[in-house]
Design a protein around this motif. Sequence first.
Motif: not given
Length: 335
Positions: A144, A156-161, A166, A169-172
């Motif tokens: 992140p 930039w901290d979103q993680v796909a399940k 990925p 995601l808006k902010s991967p």
Amino acid sequence: MRMIDTQTIKTLGKTLGLAALLSACVAAGAEAHVSFLDKEATQESTILATLQVPHGCDGKATTEVRVKLPEGFVFAKPQPKAGWELEVIKGDYQKTYDNHGDKVKTGAVEVRWKNGDLSDDFYDTFVIQGKVSGVEAGTALAFPVTQMCGEAVEAWDQVAKDGGDPHSLKSPAPILKVVAGEDHGHGHDDMAGMDMSGMSAAAPAGEAIKAGDLEISGAFAKAMLPGQPVGGGFFTVKNDGKTDDRLLSVSSPVAGEVQIHEMVTKDNVMRMRQLKDGIAIAAGETVKLEPGNLHLMFQKVKTPFKQGDTVPVTLTFEKAGKVDLVLQVLSAQGK
């Protein structure tokens, strides 16, 4: 993700064709967020994790980059950047890791480059050396990142399940995919780059030099990796006199600028700062410039230092005056 306007799509469709258009759209999206230059890392390997920062925050310049390090990326050492302050936050690992026979339970868990100025018009990279350890092949390690532009912030901290896409995601968060690899022995540790770990300094490279009451010995520099923008230099100064002296400045024909830096750790936070007033050499005392403590930082190096080369420098002392010194370039590990 940055959008491509309708007229551009029509034009691209006529000139490039559908396949090329889709490729262009994917490339535009890939460059819109913070990501790794190399997106794969082999198991039990020491790597240079290179983060790409392609733009600022809505046109504003980037002033700080924070990176949280995942479990399994250990023994991390960030590469300093000219014009930026560096902080390393240390903490406990969830597991115990083996570092050449030593059992290690704590280390860097977050890295912060601060008080910089990366214009939205430019691209730059931020590098962390570390080892991928105890991680199964196929695992995606997420790093992140918080990108700060003054008061504006991009997370930039979103993680796909598991199994998720990925790209949706808006902010991967930047991801390193761990792949299977054979045991490559200890050679990977030669990629240490700017190793500020506080390891023991190497044996003296060359004879000691006398300058008035001062004796200078053990001068060496570290080999640099290709593309590495800064180099490190080290030596020991002993003051045998009864009067204090001070190292005021350092210059070298092989670098645009040589700065005197100090690294200190307080409350598990390691900070590096430039000592613009130099270093005091008290009467009867010995001052050691060594990895993880006081050191020289060579900026705007014309040709990366290679093992076996030499680096000429001129030290300017308050009392002893100018002293010419030659640093022997050792390996990136300082050996």
